[in-house]
Motif scaffolding. Structure first.
Motif, PDB file in Angstrom:
ATOM      1  N   ASP A  20      18.646   3.749  -6.618  1.00  0.00           N
ATOM      2  CA  ASP A  20      17.640   4.757  -6.297  1.00  0.00           C
ATOM      3  C   ASP A  20      16.281   4.071  -6.111  1.00  0.00           C
ATOM      4  O   ASP A  20      15.803   3.392  -7.023  1.00  0.00           O
ATOM      5  CB  ASP A  20      17.567   5.780  -7.436  1.00  0.00           C
ATOM      6  CG  ASP A  20      16.688   6.969  -7.106  1.00  0.00           C
ATOM      7  OD1 ASP A  20      15.904   6.908  -6.132  1.00  0.00           O
ATOM      8  OD2 ASP A  20      16.779   7.969  -7.844  1.00  0.00           O
ATOM      9  N   SER A  23      16.695  12.823 -18.227  1.00  0.00           N
ATOM     10  CA  SER A  23      17.629  13.595 -17.418  1.00  0.00           C
ATOM     11  C   SER A  23      18.344  12.708 -16.398  1.00  0.00           C
ATOM     12  O   SER A  23      19.562  12.783 -16.234  1.00  0.00           O
ATOM     13  CB  SER A  23      16.884  14.724 -16.712  1.00  0.00           C
ATOM     14  OG  SER A  23      17.741  15.424 -15.860  1.00  0.00           O
ATOM     15  N   ARG A  24      17.584  11.843 -15.732  1.00  0.00           N
ATOM     16  CA  ARG A  24      18.165  10.956 -14.716  1.00  0.00           C
ATOM     17  C   ARG A  24      19.176   9.995 -15.351  1.00  0.00           C
ATOM     18  O   ARG A  24      20.272   9.780 -14.837  1.00  0.00           O
ATOM     19  CB  ARG A  24      17.046  10.179 -14.002  1.00  0.00           C
ATOM     20  CG  ARG A  24      17.539   9.221 -12.957  1.00  0.00           C
ATOM     21  CD  ARG A  24      18.043   9.958 -11.715  1.00  0.00           C
ATOM     22  NE  ARG A  24      18.481   8.977 -10.741  1.00  0.00           N
ATOM     23  CZ  ARG A  24      19.751   8.800 -10.374  1.00  0.00           C
ATOM     24  NH1 ARG A  24      20.695   9.561 -10.866  1.00  0.00           N
ATOM     25  NH2 ARG A  24      20.075   7.871  -9.503  1.00  0.00           N
ATOM     26  N   THR A  52      13.458   5.424  -6.063  1.00  0.00           N
ATOM     27  CA  THR A  52      12.428   6.118  -6.814  1.00  0.00           C
ATOM     28  C   THR A  52      12.128   5.382  -8.110  1.00  0.00           C
ATOM     29  O   THR A  52      13.023   5.050  -8.871  1.00  0.00           O
ATOM     30  CB  THR A  52      12.889   7.555  -7.159  1.00  0.00           C
ATOM     31  OG1 THR A  52      13.243   8.221  -5.960  1.00  0.00           O
ATOM     32  CG2 THR A  52      11.806   8.322  -7.888  1.00  0.00           C
ATOM     33  N   ASP A  62      22.311  11.882 -16.423  1.00  0.00           N
ATOM     34  CA  ASP A  62      23.110  12.243 -15.250  1.00  0.00           C
ATOM     35  C   ASP A  62      23.952  11.050 -14.794  1.00  0.00           C
ATOM     36  O   ASP A  62      25.121  11.198 -14.453  1.00  0.00           O
ATOM     37  CB  ASP A  62      22.224  12.705 -14.087  1.00  0.00           C
ATOM     38  CG  ASP A  62      21.678  14.114 -14.273  1.00  0.00           C
ATOM     39  OD1 ASP A  62      22.143  14.828 -15.188  1.00  0.00           O
ATOM     40  OD2 ASP A  62      20.769  14.490 -13.509  1.00  0.00           O
ATOM     41  N   ILE A  63      23.347   9.868 -14.784  1.00  0.00           N
ATOM     42  CA  ILE A  63      24.066   8.664 -14.361  1.00  0.00           C
ATOM     43  C   ILE A  63      25.175   8.328 -15.354  1.00  0.00           C
ATOM     44  O   ILE A  63      26.304   8.022 -14.963  1.00  0.00           O
ATOM     45  CB  ILE A  63      23.101   7.465 -14.227  1.00  0.00           C
ATOM     46  CG1 ILE A  63      22.138   7.686 -13.056  1.00  0.00           C
ATOM     47  CG2 ILE A  63      23.886   6.156 -14.048  1.00  0.00           C
ATOM     48  CD1 ILE A  63      20.987   6.694 -13.008  1.00  0.00           C
ATOM     49  N   LEU A 122      10.384   5.477 -11.787  1.00  0.00           N
ATOM     50  CA  LEU A 122       9.982   6.451 -12.796  1.00  0.00           C
ATOM     51  C   LEU A 122       8.876   5.843 -13.661  1.00  0.00           C
ATOM     52  O   LEU A 122       9.127   4.918 -14.430  1.00  0.00           O
ATOM     53  CB  LEU A 122      11.180   6.838 -13.669  1.00  0.00           C
ATOM     54  CG  LEU A 122      12.382   7.434 -12.947  1.00  0.00           C
ATOM     55  CD1 LEU A 122      13.582   7.521 -13.873  1.00  0.00           C
ATOM     56  CD2 LEU A 122      12.031   8.804 -12.398  1.00  0.00           C
ATOM     57  N   ALA A 152      12.074  13.634 -17.185  1.00  0.00           N
ATOM     58  CA  ALA A 152      12.690  13.215 -15.918  1.00  0.00           C
ATOM     59  C   ALA A 152      13.519  11.948 -16.121  1.00  0.00           C
ATOM     60  O   ALA A 152      14.640  11.841 -15.607  1.00  0.00           O
ATOM     61  CB  ALA A 152      11.608  12.983 -14.863  1.00  0.00           C
ATOM     62  N   ALA A 153      12.988  10.997 -16.882  1.00  0.00           N
ATOM     63  CA  ALA A 153      13.718   9.750 -17.133  1.00  0.00           C
ATOM     64  C   ALA A 153      14.987  10.024 -17.925  1.00  0.00           C
ATOM     65  O   ALA A 153      16.069   9.544 -17.575  1.00  0.00           O
ATOM     66  CB  ALA A 153      12.826   8.755 -17.870  1.00  0.00           C
TER      67      ALA A 153
END
Length: 133
Positions: free
Chosen positions: A74, A114-115, A76, A118-119, A78, A111-112
């Motif tokens: 990704d 959650s990401r 993006t 998810d991974i 963080l 956000a970190a």
């Protein structure tokens, strides 16, 4: 100024560090390219989550750090303003030297976390050892 193992990778983890002037928080950049490396670095037992950052630079518990985190492929990045809550010193035995950075309770921390979760998905329930526990 680089204070960590160079921009190469350690088990799928790339780390760079820059020291700021004065009382500014240290700026760290962490790039994790492999799921196994992310599992080993993630600290899900912290209230807001956190991550282990390999470094030989000395830190103190409570130090503020600014972490730029890149996960997998990704692009993006963080940005996370966190605090040091774990220290594995250089020469401290079999553990890789580094620090555990606690994510803040704000949007960047959520956000970190959650990401990462998810991974990792079901791997979060694994009993495999990590860099911290």
């Amino acid at each position: 100024m680089s204070n960590a193992p160079g921009p190469g990778t350690l088990g799928g983890v790339g780390v760079t560090a820059a020291a700021g002037a004065g009382a500014r928080p240290a700026v760290l950049s962490l790039s994790i390219k492999e799921k196994a490396a992310l599992y080993a670095a993630y600290m899900p037992y912290l209230k807001n989550g956190g991550i282990f950052v390999p470094t030989n630079k000395p830190y103190q518990l409570g130090d503020e750090v600014y972490l730029i985190l890149t996960l997998m492929d990704d692009p993006t990045k963080l940005p996370i303003a966190g605090r040091v809550v774990w220290i594995s010193p250089a020469g401290g035995g079999q553990r890789q030297p580094g620090i555990g950075v606690h994510f803040p309770g704000d949007e960047s921390g959520h956000a970190a976390r959650s990401r990462i979760e998810d991974i990792l998905g079901t791997a979060l329930k694994s009993a495999r050892p990590t860099h911290t526990i």
